[in-house]
Enzyme design. Structure first.
Site, short mmCIF file in Angstrom:
data_model
loop_
_atom_site.label_atom_id
_atom_site.label_comp_id
_atom_site.label_asym_id
_atom_site.label_seq_id
_atom_site.Cartn_x
_atom_site.Cartn_y
_atom_site.Cartn_z
N ARG A 147 50.09 19.19 -76.22
CA ARG A 147 48.66 19.07 -75.95
C ARG A 147 47.91 20.37 -76.24
NH1 ARG A 147 48.11 14.45 -71.87
NH2 ARG A 147 45.99 15.09 -71.48
N TYR A 150 44.82 20.86 -78.61
CA TYR A 150 43.54 20.41 -78.06
C TYR A 150 43.07 21.37 -76.97
CZ TYR A 150 40.13 17.14 -76.00
OH TYR A 150 38.99 16.54 -75.50
N ASP A 151 43.96 21.62 -75.99
CA ASP A 151 43.57 22.42 -74.82
C ASP A 151 43.20 23.85 -75.23
OD1 ASP A 151 44.72 20.12 -73.85
OD2 ASP A 151 46.00 21.10 -72.37
N VAL A 192 43.81 5.66 -71.71
CA VAL A 192 44.32 4.71 -70.73
C VAL A 192 43.39 3.52 -70.51
CG1 VAL A 192 43.42 5.94 -68.67
CG2 VAL A 192 45.49 4.56 -68.52
N PHE A 196 44.71 -0.21 -71.45
CA PHE A 196 44.92 -1.22 -70.40
C PHE A 196 44.05 -2.46 -70.66
CE2 PHE A 196 46.51 1.73 -66.70
CZ PHE A 196 47.63 2.04 -67.45
N GLY A 212 52.95 6.27 -62.31
CA GLY A 212 51.57 5.80 -62.13
C GLY A 212 50.85 6.47 -60.98
N ASP A 278 51.67 15.99 -69.16
CA ASP A 278 50.64 15.07 -68.67
C ASP A 278 50.17 15.58 -67.29
OD1 ASP A 278 50.10 11.86 -69.48
OD2 ASP A 278 49.60 12.43 -67.43
N ARG A 282 43.60 15.00 -61.47
CA ARG A 282 42.38 15.52 -62.08
C ARG A 282 41.17 14.91 -61.38
NH1 ARG A 282 42.22 14.42 -68.02
NH2 ARG A 282 43.59 16.18 -68.39
P1 NAD Z 1 35.95 10.42 -80.51
O1 NAD Z 1 37.26 10.68 -81.17
O2 NAD Z 1 35.50 9.03 -80.37
O3 NAD Z 1 34.79 11.24 -81.24
C1 NAD Z 1 35.00 12.45 -81.91
C2 NAD Z 1 34.23 12.38 -83.23
O4 NAD Z 1 34.41 13.62 -83.94
C3 NAD Z 1 34.74 11.27 -84.15
O5 NAD Z 1 33.67 10.54 -84.65
C4 NAD Z 1 35.47 12.02 -85.26
O6 NAD Z 1 35.48 11.33 -86.47
C5 NAD Z 1 34.67 13.31 -85.30
N1 NAD Z 1 35.42 14.44 -85.87
C6 NAD Z 1 36.70 14.80 -85.60
N2 NAD Z 1 37.01 15.90 -86.33
C7 NAD Z 1 35.90 16.21 -87.05
C8 NAD Z 1 35.60 17.23 -87.99
N3 NAD Z 1 36.51 18.17 -88.34
N4 NAD Z 1 34.37 17.26 -88.54
C9 NAD Z 1 33.45 16.33 -88.22
N5 NAD Z 1 33.68 15.32 -87.34
C10 NAD Z 1 34.89 15.29 -86.76
O7 NAD Z 1 36.02 11.13 -79.09
P2 NAD Z 1 34.96 11.16 -77.90
O8 NAD Z 1 35.62 10.62 -76.71
O9 NAD Z 1 33.66 10.60 -78.33
O10 NAD Z 1 34.83 12.74 -77.67
C11 NAD Z 1 33.69 13.47 -78.13
C12 NAD Z 1 33.81 14.91 -77.68
O11 NAD Z 1 33.86 14.96 -76.25
C13 NAD Z 1 35.08 15.60 -78.18
O12 NAD Z 1 34.76 16.93 -78.51
C14 NAD Z 1 35.99 15.56 -77.00
O13 NAD Z 1 36.90 16.63 -76.99
C15 NAD Z 1 35.00 15.66 -75.84
N6 NAD Z 1 35.56 15.06 -74.61
C16 NAD Z 1 35.64 13.71 -74.46
C17 NAD Z 1 36.19 13.18 -73.32
C18 NAD Z 1 36.28 11.70 -73.07
O14 NAD Z 1 36.82 11.30 -72.04
N7 NAD Z 1 35.77 10.84 -73.93
C19 NAD Z 1 36.68 14.03 -72.32
C20 NAD Z 1 36.63 15.40 -72.52
C21 NAD Z 1 36.04 15.91 -73.67
N1 UDP Z 2 48.43 6.44 -69.50
C1 UDP Z 2 49.21 5.38 -69.10
N2 UDP Z 2 49.34 4.31 -69.94
C2 UDP Z 2 48.73 4.25 -71.15
C3 UDP Z 2 47.92 5.33 -71.56
C4 UDP Z 2 47.80 6.42 -70.72
O1 UDP Z 2 49.78 5.37 -68.01
O2 UDP Z 2 48.90 3.22 -71.85
C5 UDP Z 2 48.27 7.57 -68.60
C6 UDP Z 2 48.54 8.94 -69.22
O3 UDP Z 2 49.91 9.26 -69.15
C7 UDP Z 2 47.69 9.84 -68.34
C8 UDP Z 2 46.50 8.96 -67.95
O4 UDP Z 2 46.91 7.61 -68.20
O5 UDP Z 2 48.39 10.16 -67.15
C9 UDP Z 2 45.25 9.25 -68.77
O6 UDP Z 2 45.60 9.24 -70.13
P1 UDP Z 2 44.52 9.43 -71.29
O7 UDP Z 2 45.29 9.62 -72.56
O8 UDP Z 2 43.51 8.35 -71.22
O9 UDP Z 2 43.75 10.77 -70.89
P2 UDP Z 2 44.23 12.25 -70.52
O10 UDP Z 2 45.69 12.28 -70.24
O11 UDP Z 2 43.86 13.05 -71.72
O12 UDP Z 2 43.43 12.53 -69.30
#
Ligand code: NAD
Ligand code: UDP
Length: 328
Positions: A147, A150-151, A192, A196, A212, A278, A282
């Site tokens: 991870r 990303y992180d 998730v 689901f 879970g 994982d 949170r």
């Molecule tokens: P998503 O994957 O649906 O959207 C991300 C978008 O960025 C996509 O349209 C993808 O094509 C575009 N993208 C990826 N790499 C790119 C690049 N190099 N240049 C241009 N475009 C690019 O995800 P999302 O859930 O809509 O997330 C949007 C933002 O919010 C992300 O930065 C994500 O890290 C952040 N975020 C989302 C969540 C969540 O729960 N949805 C949680 C935490 C942070």
């Molecule tokens: N998860 C799960 N079953 C799935 C997909 C995800 O139990 O089919 C769990 C995963 O292991 C995590 C939580 O659901 O504990 C949230 O996962 P998700 O990938 O949605 O987000 P993140 O882990 O990045 O918060």
């Protein structure tokens, strides 16, 4: 370049993604001139197809790891794959997107003097040892795991935002987003809620990873977009980072049962191995967002799930980007 429009010119990177497309909708509705830039890695044109042809909306295929020269007043930097399946597919590109993307968008903000909001994440906190998480917690992140692309990419992006602020006096806003869900989530991105719901609607087994008992706090997309817009409108003194999410915490098993109940599915729950690193729990502390944005989420999990289930059930899903994901 001199501005000759009264409309606010707003760039949304990642605007064809799940959150980005809802943000574009909101900004267009608010009367902004919206430029959506996306490379369509994890987002799709289907998410913003309804906006094409609207004079307030423009779509640009662009990868944020390359510089972008446009004239804008505000930037929402959302470009980055967000689901583990997507961001682990090409981890080097994920880090580049966060880091080079941040440098390019901050450079753009510097040149145009635009205000810039960054979509950071609760993953900044890693597998947290403080609960609920407050913004002053520095996190517990594995720097070399699956991870980490990303992180750590997101952590480095936050560093860049604050260094550009200190060094170049940029007007920045950093949002730490907790798990958000809703219509237009990618059906195959493995997150998730979408997993689901897809499984329940097909009558397939619901795959709970681990026992879970790990927890997440789920925010409905409309609530989050409202917080984004409020955050961008705060005074220049307020930079964040600010937690944005719904503080109602659920175990993943509870979520599975809610999805089954809300779909009326006969799916059984099956247990699969927990992915590495994982996080076990949170939950955002949103005191700062309440105080600074006069905001708190309104949509409860059951209601949000019903709306999301009706989207997935109606088959209004984005065209799957499997070509990209299979590398062909
Ligand atoms: P998503 O994957 O649906 O959207 C991300 C978008 O960025 C996509 O349209 C993808 O094509 C575009 N993208 C990826 N790499 C790119 C690049 N190099 N240049 C241009 N475009 C690019 O995800 P999302 O859930 O809509 O997330 C949007 C933002 O919010 C992300 O930065 C994500 O890290 C952040 N975020 C989302 C969540 C969540 O729960 N949805 C949680 C935490 C942070
Ligand atoms: N998860 C799960 N079953 C799935 C997909 C995800 O139990 O089919 C769990 C995963 O292991 C995590 C939580 O659901 O504990 C949230 O996962 P998700 O990938 O949605 O987000 P993140 O882990 O990045 O918060």
């Amino acid at each position: 370049m001199k501005k000759i429009t009264n409309h606010k010119r707003v760039l949304v990177t990642g605007g064809a993604g799940f959150l980005g497309s809802h943000l574009c909708d909101r900004l267009v509705a608010d009367g902004c001139d919206v430029l959506c830039a996306d490379n369509f890695f994890s987002g799709t044109k289907d998410n913003i197809a309804h906006l094409i042809g609207n004079p307030r909306f423009e779509l640009l295929r662009h990868d944020v790891t390359f510089p972008l020269y446009v004239e804008v007043d505000e930037i929402y930097n959302l470009a980055c794959p967000a689901s583990p399946i997507h961001y682990q597919y090409d981890p080097v590109q994920t880090t580049k997107t966060s880091v080079h993307g941040a440098i390019n968008m901050l450079g753009l903000a510097k040149r145009t003097k635009a205000k810039i909001l960054h979509a950071s994440t609760s993953e900044i906190y890693g597998d947290p040892t403080v609960h609920p998480q407050t913004e002053d917690y520095w996190g517990h992140v594995n720097p070399i795991g699956l991870r980490s692309c990303y992180d750590e990419g997101k952590r480095c992006a936050e560093t860049l935002f604050f260094d550009y602020r200190r060094q170049h006096k940029l007007r920045i806003k950093v949002a730490r987003i907790f798990n958000t869900y809703g219509p237009r989530m990618h059906p195959n991105d493995g997150r998730v809620v979408s997993n689901f719901i897809e499984q329940a609607l097909k009558g397939a087994p619901i795959t709970v990873y681990g026992d879970g008992k790990q927890t997440r706090s789920f925010c409905y997309v409309d609530d989050l977009i409202d917080a984004f817009v409020r955050l961008m409108a705060t005074s220049d003194d307020f930079t964040g980072p600010v937690n944005l999410g719904n503080p109602q915490e659920f175990t993943i098993l509870e979520l599975a049962r809610k999805v089954i109940a809300n779909t009326g599915s006969r799916s059984e729950i099956v247990f699969k191995p927990l992915p590495s690193d994982d996080p076990m729990q949170r939950q955002p502390d949103i005191s700062l967002a309440k105080q600074m944005l006069q905001w708190e989420p309104k949509v409860a999990l059951n209601e949000g799930l019903r709306r999301t289930i009706s989207y997935f059930g109606a088959g209004r899903r984005p065209a799957v980007n499997d070509l990209v994901l299979s590398g062909s």
